[in-house]
Design a protein around this motif. Structure first.
Motif, PDB file in Angstrom:
ATOM      1  N   ILE A 113     -46.557 -22.367  32.436  1.00  0.00           N
ATOM      2  CA  ILE A 113     -46.021 -21.460  31.429  1.00  0.00           C
ATOM      3  C   ILE A 113     -46.059 -20.048  31.993  1.00  0.00           C
ATOM      4  O   ILE A 113     -47.103 -19.575  32.442  1.00  0.00           O
ATOM      5  CB  ILE A 113     -46.816 -21.570  30.114  1.00  0.00           C
ATOM      6  CG1 ILE A 113     -46.668 -22.997  29.588  1.00  0.00           C
ATOM      7  CG2 ILE A 113     -46.320 -20.553  29.092  1.00  0.00           C
ATOM      8  CD1 ILE A 113     -47.581 -23.344  28.461  1.00  0.00           C
ATOM      9  N   MET A 114     -44.913 -19.398  31.979  1.00  0.00           N
ATOM     10  CA  MET A 114     -44.786 -18.072  32.563  1.00  0.00           C
ATOM     11  C   MET A 114     -44.918 -17.005  31.485  1.00  0.00           C
ATOM     12  O   MET A 114     -44.357 -17.153  30.397  1.00  0.00           O
ATOM     13  CB  MET A 114     -43.425 -17.925  33.253  1.00  0.00           C
ATOM     14  CG  MET A 114     -43.093 -19.046  34.234  1.00  0.00           C
ATOM     15  SD  MET A 114     -44.284 -19.225  35.567  1.00  0.00           S
ATOM     16  CE  MET A 114     -44.002 -17.717  36.449  1.00  0.00           C
ATOM     17  N   GLU A 115     -45.635 -15.946  31.812  1.00  0.00           N
ATOM     18  CA  GLU A 115     -45.695 -14.797  30.901  1.00  0.00           C
ATOM     19  C   GLU A 115     -44.349 -14.089  31.000  1.00  0.00           C
ATOM     20  O   GLU A 115     -43.920 -13.701  32.080  1.00  0.00           O
ATOM     21  CB  GLU A 115     -46.832 -13.870  31.301  1.00  0.00           C
ATOM     22  CG  GLU A 115     -47.071 -12.776  30.316  1.00  0.00           C
ATOM     23  CD  GLU A 115     -48.322 -11.966  30.631  1.00  0.00           C
ATOM     24  OE1 GLU A 115     -48.547 -10.979  29.927  1.00  0.00           O
ATOM     25  OE2 GLU A 115     -49.052 -12.306  31.568  1.00  0.00           O
ATOM     26  N   SER A 116     -43.677 -13.946  29.870  1.00  0.00           N
ATOM     27  CA  SER A 116     -42.338 -13.375  29.879  1.00  0.00           C
ATOM     28  C   SER A 116     -42.080 -12.669  28.555  1.00  0.00           C
ATOM     29  O   SER A 116     -42.485 -13.165  27.496  1.00  0.00           O
ATOM     30  CB  SER A 116     -41.313 -14.499  30.093  1.00  0.00           C
ATOM     31  OG  SER A 116     -40.009 -14.003  30.117  1.00  0.00           O
ATOM     32  N   ASP A 117     -41.412 -11.525  28.617  1.00  0.00           N
ATOM     33  CA  ASP A 117     -41.065 -10.796  27.393  1.00  0.00           C
ATOM     34  C   ASP A 117     -40.182 -11.658  26.506  1.00  0.00           C
ATOM     35  O   ASP A 117     -39.356 -12.437  26.985  1.00  0.00           O
ATOM     36  CB  ASP A 117     -40.322  -9.499  27.734  1.00  0.00           C
ATOM     37  CG  ASP A 117     -41.215  -8.478  28.417  1.00  0.00           C
ATOM     38  OD1 ASP A 117     -42.455  -8.584  28.284  1.00  0.00           O
ATOM     39  OD2 ASP A 117     -40.675  -7.579  29.076  1.00  0.00           O
ATOM     40  N   GLY A 118     -40.352 -11.510  25.210  1.00  0.00           N
ATOM     41  CA  GLY A 118     -39.512 -12.219  24.260  1.00  0.00           C
ATOM     42  C   GLY A 118     -39.877 -13.675  24.070  1.00  0.00           C
ATOM     43  O   GLY A 118     -39.112 -14.433  23.481  1.00  0.00           O
ATOM     44  N   THR A 119     -41.031 -14.095  24.591  1.00  0.00           N
ATOM     45  CA  THR A 119     -41.464 -15.484  24.407  1.00  0.00           C
ATOM     46  C   THR A 119     -42.740 -15.503  23.561  1.00  0.00           C
ATOM     47  O   THR A 119     -43.327 -14.466  23.266  1.00  0.00           O
ATOM     48  CB  THR A 119     -41.752 -16.182  25.754  1.00  0.00           C
ATOM     49  OG1 THR A 119     -42.888 -15.570  26.380  1.00  0.00           O
ATOM     50  CG2 THR A 119     -40.546 -16.109  26.681  1.00  0.00           C
ATOM     51  N   GLY A 120     -43.177 -16.698  23.220  1.00  0.00           N
ATOM     52  CA  GLY A 120     -44.398 -16.872  22.430  1.00  0.00           C
ATOM     53  C   GLY A 120     -45.614 -17.123  23.292  1.00  0.00           C
ATOM     54  O   GLY A 120     -46.518 -17.865  22.893  1.00  0.00           O
ATOM     55  N   TYR A 121     -45.674 -16.495  24.467  1.00  0.00           N
ATOM     56  CA  TYR A 121     -46.763 -16.723  25.417  1.00  0.00           C
ATOM     57  C   TYR A 121     -48.138 -16.448  24.798  1.00  0.00           C
ATOM     58  O   TYR A 121     -49.034 -17.285  24.891  1.00  0.00           O
ATOM     59  CB  TYR A 121     -46.542 -15.855  26.664  1.00  0.00           C
ATOM     60  CG  TYR A 121     -47.605 -15.993  27.719  1.00  0.00           C
ATOM     61  CD1 TYR A 121     -47.621 -17.102  28.558  1.00  0.00           C
ATOM     62  CD2 TYR A 121     -48.591 -15.027  27.878  1.00  0.00           C
ATOM     63  CE1 TYR A 121     -48.597 -17.240  29.534  1.00  0.00           C
ATOM     64  CE2 TYR A 121     -49.565 -15.163  28.848  1.00  0.00           C
ATOM     65  CZ  TYR A 121     -49.573 -16.268  29.675  1.00  0.00           C
ATOM     66  OH  TYR A 121     -50.538 -16.406  30.632  1.00  0.00           O
ATOM     67  N   VAL A 122     -48.310 -15.309  24.167  1.00  0.00           N
ATOM     68  CA  VAL A 122     -49.612 -14.944  23.588  1.00  0.00           C
ATOM     69  C   VAL A 122     -49.967 -15.894  22.443  1.00  0.00           C
ATOM     70  O   VAL A 122     -51.104 -16.356  22.334  1.00  0.00           O
ATOM     71  CB  VAL A 122     -49.619 -13.471  23.112  1.00  0.00           C
ATOM     72  CG1 VAL A 122     -50.886 -13.139  22.353  1.00  0.00           C
ATOM     73  CG2 VAL A 122     -49.439 -12.534  24.305  1.00  0.00           C
ATOM     74  N   GLU A 123     -48.990 -16.234  21.620  1.00  0.00           N
ATOM     75  CA  GLU A 123     -49.215 -17.164  20.514  1.00  0.00           C
ATOM     76  C   GLU A 123     -49.605 -18.540  21.044  1.00  0.00           C
ATOM     77  O   GLU A 123     -50.447 -19.225  20.470  1.00  0.00           O
ATOM     78  CB  GLU A 123     -47.973 -17.264  19.623  1.00  0.00           C
ATOM     79  CG  GLU A 123     -47.661 -16.004  18.860  1.00  0.00           C
ATOM     80  CD  GLU A 123     -46.911 -14.931  19.673  1.00  0.00           C
ATOM     81  OE1 GLU A 123     -46.620 -15.147  20.879  1.00  0.00           O
ATOM     82  OE2 GLU A 123     -46.620 -13.878  19.097  1.00  0.00           O
ATOM     83  N   TRP A 124     -48.995 -18.951  22.168  1.00  0.00           N
ATOM     84  CA  TRP A 124     -49.339 -20.222  22.803  1.00  0.00           C
ATOM     85  C   TRP A 124     -50.806 -20.221  23.236  1.00  0.00           C
ATOM     86  O   TRP A 124     -51.546 -21.171  22.971  1.00  0.00           O
ATOM     87  CB  TRP A 124     -48.426 -20.464  24.010  1.00  0.00           C
ATOM     88  CG  TRP A 124     -48.834 -21.643  24.841  1.00  0.00           C
ATOM     89  CD1 TRP A 124     -49.589 -21.645  25.968  1.00  0.00           C
ATOM     90  CD2 TRP A 124     -48.509 -23.009  24.575  1.00  0.00           C
ATOM     91  NE1 TRP A 124     -49.752 -22.919  26.432  1.00  0.00           N
ATOM     92  CE2 TRP A 124     -49.099 -23.777  25.595  1.00  0.00           C
ATOM     93  CE3 TRP A 124     -47.770 -23.643  23.587  1.00  0.00           C
ATOM     94  CZ2 TRP A 124     -48.985 -25.155  25.661  1.00  0.00           C
ATOM     95  CZ3 TRP A 124     -47.653 -25.026  23.649  1.00  0.00           C
ATOM     96  CH2 TRP A 124     -48.250 -25.768  24.670  1.00  0.00           C
ATOM     97  N   LEU A 125     -51.215 -19.145  23.912  1.00  0.00           N
ATOM     98  CA  LEU A 125     -52.610 -19.049  24.361  1.00  0.00           C
ATOM     99  C   LEU A 125     -53.569 -19.146  23.180  1.00  0.00           C
ATOM    100  O   LEU A 125     -54.584 -19.853  23.245  1.00  0.00           O
ATOM    101  CB  LEU A 125     -52.837 -17.739  25.123  1.00  0.00           C
ATOM    102  CG  LEU A 125     -52.122 -17.582  26.463  1.00  0.00           C
ATOM    103  CD1 LEU A 125     -52.391 -16.190  27.035  1.00  0.00           C
ATOM    104  CD2 LEU A 125     -52.521 -18.662  27.444  1.00  0.00           C
ATOM    105  N   ASP A 126     -53.255 -18.455  22.088  1.00  0.00           N
ATOM    106  CA  ASP A 126     -54.095 -18.492  20.886  1.00  0.00           C
ATOM    107  C   ASP A 126     -54.161 -19.894  20.300  1.00  0.00           C
ATOM    108  O   ASP A 126     -55.232 -20.369  19.898  1.00  0.00           O
ATOM    109  CB  ASP A 126     -53.576 -17.522  19.822  1.00  0.00           C
ATOM    110  CG  ASP A 126     -53.782 -16.058  20.189  1.00  0.00           C
ATOM    111  OD1 ASP A 126     -54.596 -15.778  21.113  1.00  0.00           O
ATOM    112  OD2 ASP A 126     -53.114 -15.207  19.587  1.00  0.00           O
TER     113      ASP A 126
END
Length: 135
Positions: A113-126
């Motif tokens: 999973i790549m950290e990328s603007d406009g994605t749910g990356y932070v929500e995924w980590l949580d």
């Protein structure tokens, strides 16, 4: 997400090759839809794009192992929509294919999973952290 949707990987779900992931993994009953080809705006039925729906074998904070009906190219960067358990909304993520190998009548695919603007990356980590706390 409820903790009944996830469990730590077992020998039954273990991969057949070396495991290079440092994160704990959760087995999951979930699905990921990968966007293989984008839709061309303003074009009729010809260029509708192409999505691939995959079952998820296991997840971690930084990646997933997918069951795919077709092989995927190493290094491919793909938009993904991931639906997990009781989570109210899908996660919109960007993933990179890091490995792909045959597995019976389908393919096992490892994606990061790549950290990328406009994605749910932070929500995924949580969400993954919350699921692991419930174990």
């Amino acid at each position: 997400m409820s903790n009944t949707d996830y469990g730590f990987g077992t020998s039954e779900s273990a991969s057949e090759g070396p495991d290079n992931r440092a994160d704990y993994r959760l087995t999951a009953t979930a699905r990921a839809t990968l966007e293989l080809e984008s839709e061309v705006p303003g074009k009729a039925l010809k260029n509708r794009g192409r999505d691939l729906v995959c079952r998820i074998r296991d997840i971690s904070a930084r990646g997933m192992c997918l069951f795919s009906p077709e092989p995927l190219s190493l290094g491919a960067l793909l938009p993904a929509t991931v639906v997990l358990g009781d989570h109210p909304t899908p996660f919109l993520l960007m993933v990179e294919v890091v490995w792909c190998r045959p597995n019976r009548s389908e393919f096992l695919v490892g994606v990061q999973i790549m950290e990328s603007d406009g994605t749910g990356y932070v929500e995924w980590l949580d969400a993954v952290a919350s699921a692991m706390e419930g174990e």
